[in-house]
Write an enzyme that holds these catalytic residues in place. Structure first.
Site, short mmCIF file in Angstrom:
data_model
loop_
_atom_site.label_atom_id
_atom_site.label_comp_id
_atom_site.label_asym_id
_atom_site.label_seq_id
_atom_site.Cartn_x
_atom_site.Cartn_y
_atom_site.Cartn_z
N CYS A 1 -54.03 -24.87 -0.59
CA CYS A 1 -53.06 -24.80 -1.67
C CYS A 1 -53.44 -25.83 -2.74
O CYS A 1 -53.64 -27.01 -2.42
CB CYS A 1 -51.66 -25.11 -1.12
N LYS B 1 -39.22 3.15 -35.73
CA LYS B 1 -38.40 2.36 -34.82
C LYS B 1 -38.85 0.90 -34.94
O LYS B 1 -39.93 0.54 -34.47
CB LYS B 1 -38.57 2.87 -33.39
N GLU C 1 -31.48 -3.19 -37.88
CA GLU C 1 -32.38 -4.06 -37.13
C GLU C 1 -32.77 -5.25 -37.99
O GLU C 1 -33.22 -5.08 -39.11
CB GLU C 1 -33.63 -3.23 -36.78
N CYS D 1 -48.54 -20.24 0.99
CA CYS D 1 -48.59 -21.65 1.38
C CYS D 1 -47.35 -21.85 2.25
O CYS D 1 -46.22 -21.72 1.77
CB CYS D 1 -48.52 -22.56 0.15
N CYS E 1 -44.25 -28.15 -0.12
CA CYS E 1 -45.20 -27.99 -1.22
C CYS E 1 -44.47 -28.12 -2.57
O CYS E 1 -43.44 -27.47 -2.77
CB CYS E 1 -45.86 -26.61 -1.11
N ASP F 1 -39.19 -2.98 -34.44
CA ASP F 1 -39.13 -3.81 -33.25
C ASP F 1 -38.47 -5.14 -33.60
O ASP F 1 -39.14 -6.10 -33.99
CB ASP F 1 -40.57 -4.03 -32.75
N TYR G 1 -29.84 1.49 -40.51
CA TYR G 1 -30.17 2.88 -40.22
C TYR G 1 -29.04 3.71 -39.63
O TYR G 1 -29.27 4.83 -39.21
CB TYR G 1 -31.38 2.95 -39.29
N SER H 1 -28.14 2.40 -26.88
CA SER H 1 -29.58 2.34 -27.11
C SER H 1 -30.08 3.78 -27.13
O SER H 1 -29.28 4.71 -27.22
CB SER H 1 -30.26 1.46 -26.07
N LEU H 2 -31.37 3.99 -27.06
CA LEU H 2 -31.90 5.33 -27.20
C LEU H 2 -32.70 5.73 -25.97
O LEU H 2 -33.38 4.90 -25.37
CB LEU H 2 -32.84 5.39 -28.42
N GLU I 1 -37.50 8.59 -38.33
CA GLU I 1 -37.48 7.22 -38.85
C GLU I 1 -38.45 6.37 -38.05
O GLU I 1 -38.80 6.73 -36.92
CB GLU I 1 -36.07 6.60 -38.68
N LYS J 1 -41.95 6.89 -28.07
CA LYS J 1 -42.66 5.62 -27.87
C LYS J 1 -44.16 5.87 -27.99
O LYS J 1 -44.69 6.76 -27.33
CB LYS J 1 -42.36 5.06 -26.48
N ASP K 1 -37.59 -17.41 -60.41
CA ASP K 1 -37.12 -18.28 -59.32
C ASP K 1 -36.38 -19.49 -59.88
O ASP K 1 -35.37 -19.93 -59.35
CB ASP K 1 -38.30 -18.76 -58.47
N ALA K 2 -36.92 -20.02 -60.97
CA ALA K 2 -36.33 -21.23 -61.54
C ALA K 2 -34.92 -20.94 -62.07
O ALA K 2 -33.99 -21.72 -61.84
CB ALA K 2 -37.21 -21.77 -62.66
N CYS L 1 -50.44 -28.73 -2.72
CA CYS L 1 -50.17 -29.68 -1.64
C CYS L 1 -51.40 -29.88 -0.76
O CYS L 1 -51.39 -30.75 0.12
CB CYS L 1 -48.98 -29.22 -0.81
S1 IVH Z 1 -30.61 4.38 -33.93
C1 IVH Z 1 -26.98 5.40 -31.58
N1 IVH Z 1 -32.70 3.95 -35.45
O1 IVH Z 1 -34.02 0.66 -31.05
C2 IVH Z 1 -28.17 5.15 -32.40
N2 IVH Z 1 -32.37 2.49 -33.59
O2 IVH Z 1 -34.33 1.44 -28.23
C3 IVH Z 1 -28.60 3.77 -32.26
N3 IVH Z 1 -34.00 0.68 -33.41
O3 IVH Z 1 -30.79 -0.13 -29.98
C4 IVH Z 1 -29.92 3.40 -32.66
N4 IVH Z 1 -35.17 1.22 -35.19
O4 IVH Z 1 -31.83 -1.61 -31.88
C5 IVH Z 1 -32.02 3.54 -34.37
N5 IVH Z 1 -34.47 3.65 -36.91
C6 IVH Z 1 -33.80 3.25 -35.85
C7 IVH Z 1 -34.18 2.13 -35.07
C8 IVH Z 1 -33.43 1.79 -33.95
C9 IVH Z 1 -35.04 0.34 -34.19
C10 IVH Z 1 -33.59 -0.06 -32.18
C11 IVH Z 1 -32.10 -0.22 -32.01
C12 IVH Z 1 -31.78 0.49 -30.73
C13 IVH Z 1 -33.10 0.45 -30.02
C14 IVH Z 1 -33.18 1.56 -28.98
#
Ligand code: IVH
Length: 669
Positions: free
Chosen positions: A405, A116, A171, A421, A426, A118, A223, A83-84, A114, A311, A34-35, A408
């Site tokens: 309430c 997912k 992400e 109420c 109020c 958050d 990803y 999104s998915l 993979e 999920k 680090d230094a 008031c």
């Molecule tokens: S693939 C078109 N891979 O989850 C493919 N998304 O609910 C786009 N996310 O919008 C996404 N881990 O922000 C992909 N291994 C992963 C992910 C991932 C997290 C997020 C991403 C996406 C959202 C969908």
């Protein structure tokens, strides 16, 4: 030192520092102490100060943060950030696999599994081997440029050996340990805690001062290589390996899976393993590995069909119901709320949950002091599921709805099973009413959020909606409050002034008439264009509007026959607030879409279908769901199917999104 010597040394230091960042943050295998790192970095900073022309945009010295932006630039995504779709159980996983197999016509498909993460979706754009900018997902079409904040994450390569342009998505997240440390610090400073890692990451990236992000211990995984095929890559697995090779931090929990049985084992394995990861995951992602099949598998409006998210089921925890208190909404509606002993569930700490109404509490048989089961799926509001009566020890007490309430002191009334109420003065109702009035979809008064309104109310600067327009007189006192400057007061005054010119529908919605949402308010304002018109209308007049039933019609009638409400409207008019419909006046009736019945089909790139419909409707078009002889125009994007065929068969005009945008002109925004 001469200029060219300085240039050489700067290049050398840049290479040393970036190699060290890569070794430390991506490989987890540092070779510099680090230094030593700090010594090289300080030397670079000093040289750049002495020779400002030699400082490159992507200097490692930028990673320490310190640049303060005034706002984030909006940048449209070249390809929509999708999104998915979600699957929740074995059947749905199998169904996803079958529908992919149907399209590609194979017996077995290979997927990449993979985790997912958050966090916050992010896109990085590289050209000529250099990072150009980092953009948030935004609404999928347009994001915000947050480069200065994102590059404080030192694992992100500023330079790469690939010189062709490419875009990589991933992400940004806050590791569990960083969140814990941050929340401890905030607690010690008396600051509000972040409820979960995602909010903390988003808050850090959306802070205009990049030194905040630099301190927050953020990380990122990458990803998705958006234009892999342009780089001659045909498999997602190869794309991820190539990202590794370029120095990106990819996630190594990934695994190639052949068919549903391997996908299900992966789910089983990670259901157990997730707790031990040092970041929160809210599920798993399955992506078809063969990139060449993506176009034929296709897309829905917002998600690809070649990938899906599994999920995890909502997890349940138990905690103690410490107390129940009621809050009063803007319509006077009473809501009981649970005060819970703080408990961590699905990545966030929960200590409050709504209990909806008295019947909810009765049906569940909840008593104050009970141990209760609490459930929360990611993104979902925490819910009290049931009490555990077997855990009672005699100290529990039944809960009864208060008679008066708490704000008031007036008697609460019960209307169709719900408590209200009914006192229009109020304080809680006034505060909630002002918050709603100032909100984005209503009068859109920038800078007047709930905290400001609550503070001004408790200071006595605000009392009811019209008092918002008298705040000007209080500016002297407001400036004396903590956190208010001349500049922030001026912007607030500007925002309040601007809100005076909103069209009638926003005012109708903003007044908070029971049952009247924005869409209904729009329909009303187009029909009856002056607020005075409403004083004369009967319930039958309202009932003739397609959107309105007996309950909303009566609510409107009652509202405009309550003298206190008319007084409020007069007070607003006196302050110069517009009470007329401006929609058609503001829209040029010669626009290409005016009066046309339009159908949208296929996926649009720049706008979502909802956004496009909203724009079209705001300029006098009617958007419908199905193509018929009455349709004047179809706007078709990639993936359009039977509706497009029907439009062709009926000889209806068809245009694509680009052409639509060019016709929209100034309305495209
Ligand atoms: S693939 C078109 N891979 O989850 C493919 N998304 O609910 C786009 N996310 O919008 C996404 N881990 O922000 C992909 N291994 C992963 C992910 C991932 C997290 C997020 C991403 C996406 C959202 C969908």
């Amino acid at each position: 030192m001469k200029h060219d010597e300085a240039a050489n040394r700067i290049n050398e230091l840049t290479a040393i520092l970036e190699k060290a960042n890569y070794e430390y943050y991506v490989l987890d295998n540092p070779s510099l102490s680090d230094a030593e790192f700090d010594r090289y970095l300080n030397e670079l900073i000093l040289l750049e100060k002495e020779w400002p022309d030699l400082k490159s945009k992507n200097s490692p010295s930028n990673r320490v943060g310190g640049q303060v932006a005034s706002e984030f630039k909006k940048i449209p995504h070249k390809r929509m950030m999708l999104s998915l779709g979600n699957v929740y159980n074995e059947d749905e996983v199998r169904h996803f696999d079958s529908s992919v197999k149907d399209v590609v016509g194979k017996d077995s498909v290979t997927y990449m599994g993979e985790v997912k993460i958050d966090g916050l979706g992010m896109s990085l754009i590289y050209e000529n081997g250099e990072l150009q900018y980092c953009v948030t997902r935004g609404d999928g079409n347009v994001g915000e440029e947050v480069t200065q904040n994102v590059i404080t994450i030192r694992s992100i390569p500023l330079r790469v050996k690939e010189k062709r342009p490419f875009e990589v998505r991933g992400e940004v997240y806050m590791p569990k340990a960083s969140l814990e440390r941050l929340n401890k610090e905030r607690e010690a400073n008396g600051e509000p805690l972040f409820a979960n890692a995602r909010n903390a990451a988003a808050g850090s990236i959306r802070n205009l001062d990049s030194s905040v992000a630099a301190k927050r211990g953020l990380e990122a995984f990458w990803y998705y290589l958006v234009n892999a095929e342009e780089l001659g890559i045909h498999k997602h697995s190869d794309a991820l390996n190539y990202l590794d090779e370029l120095g990106f931090r990819t996630n190594h929990e990934r695994r190639l899976l052949n068919g549903p049985s391997e996908m299900l084992s992966y789910i089983e394995e990670y259901g157990k393993k997730r707790e031990s990861l040092d970041y929160d995951i809210d599920g798993l992602v399955f992506k078809v590995d063969n990139l060449d099949s993506y176009d034929s598998i296709g897309y829905t409006a917002k998600t690809p069909k070649w990938a899906t998210a599994y999920k995890f089921p909502p997890s349940e925890v138990t905690t103690k119901l410490l107390d129940i208190f009621i809050t009063i909404g803007r319509t006077g509606r009473v809501t009981p709320n649970a005060v819970l002993s703080p408990v961590r569930v699905q990545g966030s700490t929960v200590q409050r949950a709504t209990l909806n109404n008295e019947d909810f509490i009765k049906e569940k048989g909840l008593m104050v002091g009970d141990i209760v089961v609490l459930r929360k799926a990611a993104d979902v509001i925490p819910e009290v599921v049931r009490p555990l009566p077997e855990k009672r020890d005699g100290t529990q007490t039944p809960w009864v709805m208060p008679e008066d309430c708490p704000d008031c002191g007036k008697k609460l009334s019960k209307v169709q099973g719900l408590h209200y109420c009914l006192n229009p003065d109020c304080p809680s109702r006034q505060i909630e009413g002002m918050i709603h009035f100032a909100s984005r979809d209503a009068m859109d008064i920038d800078g007047m959020g709930d905290k400001v309104i609550e503070e001004f109310f408790s200071e006595g600067f605000l009392s009811d909606i019209p008092s918002i327009y008298r705040l000007y007189d209080k500016m002297g006192e407001i400036k004396a409050l903590d956190g208010w400057s001349d500049k922030s007061c001026d912007s607030l005054i500007d925002a309040i002034e601007n809100s005076k010119t909103r069209s009638l529908e926003r005012l109708l919605f903003g007044l908070g008439i029971k049952e009247i949402g924005l869409k209904t308010a729009r329909g009303l304002a187009k029909r009856w264009k002056n607020i005075e018109d409403y004083y004369e209308l009967t319930i039958d007049d309202y009932m003739a509007v397609p959107d309105l039933g007996p309950v909303s019609s009566k609510s409107l009638y009652d509202y405009f026959h309550e003298p206190a409400n008319i007084e409020k409207i007069h007070a607003l008019q006196k302050e110069g607030v517009n009470t007329r419909y401006l929609g058609d006046d503001a829209v040029d009736v010669d626009n290409y879409f005016y009066g046309k019945t339009i159908v949208l089909t296929g996926s649009l790139e720049r706008y979502s279908r909802d956004q496009m419909s909203e724009i079209l409707e705001s300029i006098g078009a009617k958007v419908t769901g199905s193509v018929s002889k009455k349709t004047d125009l179809v706007i078709a994007g990639p993936g359009a199917g039977s509706k497009l065929d029907k439009a062709h068969a009926l000889g209806i005009e068809v245009i694509d999104e680009e052409e639509a945008i060019s016709h929209l002109g100034k309305y495209a925004g």
